[in-house]
Structure formats: C-alpha cells, structure tokens
Design a protein around this motif. Structure first.
Motif, mmCIF file in Angstrom:
data_model
loop_
_atom_site.group_PDB
_atom_site.id
_atom_site.type_symbol
_atom_site.label_atom_id
_atom_site.label_comp_id
_atom_site.label_asym_id
_atom_site.label_seq_id
_atom_site.Cartn_x
_atom_site.Cartn_y
_atom_site.Cartn_z
ATOM 1 N N TYR A 118 0.828 -1.249 -0.026
ATOM 2 C CA TYR A 118 0.011 0.043 0.086
ATOM 3 C C TYR A 118 0.811 1.208 0.069
ATOM 4 C CZ TYR A 118 -3.734 -3.145 1.159
ATOM 5 O OH TYR A 118 -4.492 -4.362 1.241
ATOM 6 N N LYS A 126 -4.242 3.537 4.633
ATOM 7 C CA LYS A 126 -4.980 3.774 3.724
ATOM 8 C C LYS A 126 -5.504 5.351 3.891
ATOM 9 C CE LYS A 126 -6.425 -0.406 1.499
ATOM 10 N NZ LYS A 126 -7.460 -1.260 1.230
ATOM 11 N N LYS A 127 -5.847 5.656 5.278
ATOM 12 C CA LYS A 127 -6.366 6.998 5.488
ATOM 13 C C LYS A 127 -5.065 7.843 5.575
ATOM 14 C CE LYS A 127 -9.221 9.035 9.307
ATOM 15 N NZ LYS A 127 -9.909 8.692 10.534
ATOM 16 N N ILE A 139 -2.623 7.569 3.716
ATOM 17 C CA ILE A 139 -1.867 7.974 2.165
ATOM 18 C C ILE A 139 -3.006 8.873 1.740
ATOM 19 C CG2 ILE A 139 -1.809 6.605 0.118
ATOM 20 C CD1 ILE A 139 -1.029 4.242 1.782
ATOM 21 N N HIS A 140 -4.389 8.726 2.056
ATOM 22 C CA HIS A 140 -5.417 9.687 1.227
ATOM 23 C C HIS A 140 -4.969 10.981 1.714
ATOM 24 C CE1 HIS A 140 -7.507 6.532 -0.946
ATOM 25 N NE2 HIS A 140 -7.736 5.894 0.050
ATOM 26 N N LYS A 141 -4.816 11.309 3.139
ATOM 27 C CA LYS A 141 -4.437 12.443 3.506
ATOM 28 C C LYS A 141 -3.211 13.125 3.045
ATOM 29 C CE LYS A 141 -3.814 14.978 8.074
ATOM 30 N NZ LYS A 141 -4.121 14.516 9.425
ATOM 31 N N ARG A 179 -2.078 12.370 -0.051
ATOM 32 C CA ARG A 179 -2.160 13.007 -1.408
ATOM 33 C C ARG A 179 -3.334 13.951 -1.337
ATOM 34 N NH1 ARG A 179 -3.210 6.776 -3.488
ATOM 35 N NH2 ARG A 179 -1.200 6.303 -3.600
ATOM 36 N N GLU A 230 -6.485 13.671 -0.619
ATOM 37 C CA GLU A 230 -7.678 13.385 -0.969
ATOM 38 C C GLU A 230 -8.729 13.285 0.262
ATOM 39 O OE1 GLU A 230 -6.788 9.583 -2.579
ATOM 40 O OE2 GLU A 230 -5.628 10.262 -4.231
ATOM 41 N N VAL A 231 -9.559 14.037 0.136
ATOM 42 C CA VAL A 231 -10.485 14.034 1.534
ATOM 43 C C VAL A 231 -12.060 13.862 0.766
ATOM 44 C CG1 VAL A 231 -11.480 15.573 3.143
ATOM 45 C CG2 VAL A 231 -9.146 16.140 2.465
ATOM 46 N N LYS A 232 -12.509 12.895 1.551
ATOM 47 C CA LYS A 232 -13.953 12.642 1.287
ATOM 48 C C LYS A 232 -14.923 13.768 1.566
ATOM 49 C CE LYS A 232 -13.620 7.793 1.992
ATOM 50 N NZ LYS A 232 -14.444 6.739 2.813
#
Length: 184
Positions: free
Chosen positions: A36, A103-104, A106-108, A110, A112-114
C-alpha cells in the motif's frame, strides 16, 4: 523470510513463548503493508497474552508503523472478543485495522479528502394532502413526486407551496421521486 521488504520489521513476544509460526504470520502481514505504501520506515509488532477468568488466554496485538511525519498505531486490545483467543485471528484483526489507518494516512498525504455531497434542493410546487402526495420542483426545473412518508421531521399537513426543501432522489414505479424530504 522474504528480503523484498524495504523496512525493518520487529516482532516482540510478551508473556508468551516465541513461536516461529506466529512470528512468520505477523511478518507476512507486515510485509503486505508495503504493497500500500513504499515509504514505510519501520514496523513493530507486539504480541502478548493475558489470562482472563472464564475465557482462558486472550491475545493482544499492537502494531506500530512509522511513516514519514507520523506514527500509526493499531492496538487490538479487545478482551471481550472471544475470537482473540486465537492468536492468528488477533493478528489478522490488528493488521486489518492498521491497513485502514495506513490507507487513511495515504489519502491524507495525497490531499484526498472525502466530501459528503449535500442533498439537492428545490421548492414544494404542489400539495395534495387528501391524496397524500405532493411535487417538488428541483433547481433544474424537474418535478419529483413525494408522499407524506417521505417527509422527515416535519408535519406533512403543514407543508406549503414555495417551501424550500432538500431531498434524496430515488426511482419509483412512476419514475424519479423524492424518497426523503427535509424542510429547510
């Protein structure tokens, strides 16, 4: 052990005799984290057991993952979980929790926020209280039918033409409809 891992993995046993099989299981789970994210700096897995009345051994697993700018910790310390009488289930659960955290992270990283989409809005254009339905005119000019059961936290009989509402659209037997209606 597979040498393709690019970060140190440390397995520690507390109150438990070291076991090659358990160590290999934890090591394989730790290796999978590298799929990941390729910038993991280190991973430490603590495996311990405690005796509980009427339950026998319960395994506690803690996974510490060091990544750039953060330390992620998954501590599966659930003594009420009978599944954790099995060390392999406890290890699996701890690494599932760590995978979610990673994963959370990694999204942060990048950016990438929901974002939760706000429900569309419209105005009530027609009400037929005796027939138990009404129509909403959407911002884009469509008409959606709704019933009294669709209206949430508001008395259907007090609805008035022109009232602003938000809604959730769904497909009914008669076409698009408002399945849920909130008065603004």
């Amino acid at each position: 052990m597979n040498n393709s891992v690019h970060f140190p993995i440390q397995i520690i046993f507390n109150n438990l005799k070291p076991s090659t099989a358990i160590e290999n299981c934890a090591y394989k789970h730790a290796q999978k984290l590298g799929k990941y994210f390729d910038r993991i700096l280190s991973c430490k897995v603590s495996i311990e057991t405690h005796h509980h009345h009427n339950k026998g051994k319960i395994y506690h697993i803690r996974v510490d993952l060091i990544v750039p700018g953060a330390e992620l910790v998954a501590n599966r310390d659930l003594p009420e979980n009978h599944a954790h009488e099995d060390v392999y289930v406890a290890i699996r659960d701890a690494f599932l929790a760590m995978t979610r955290q990673l994963k959370k992270y990694i999204h942060k990283q990048r950016g990438e926020v929901k974002y939760h989409e706000t429900p569309p809005e419209g105005r009530i254009r027609e009400i037929a209280p005796i027939a138990d339905y009404g129509f909403i005119e959407t911002i884009d000019g469509r008409r959606l039918r709704f019933t009294s059961k669709s209206v949430i936290d508001y008395d259907f009989d007090k609805l008035e033409v022109g009232l602003r509402v938000s809604f959730i659209e769904a497909m009914s037997n008669d076409g698009p409809a408002a399945s849920t209606v909130y008065v603004k």
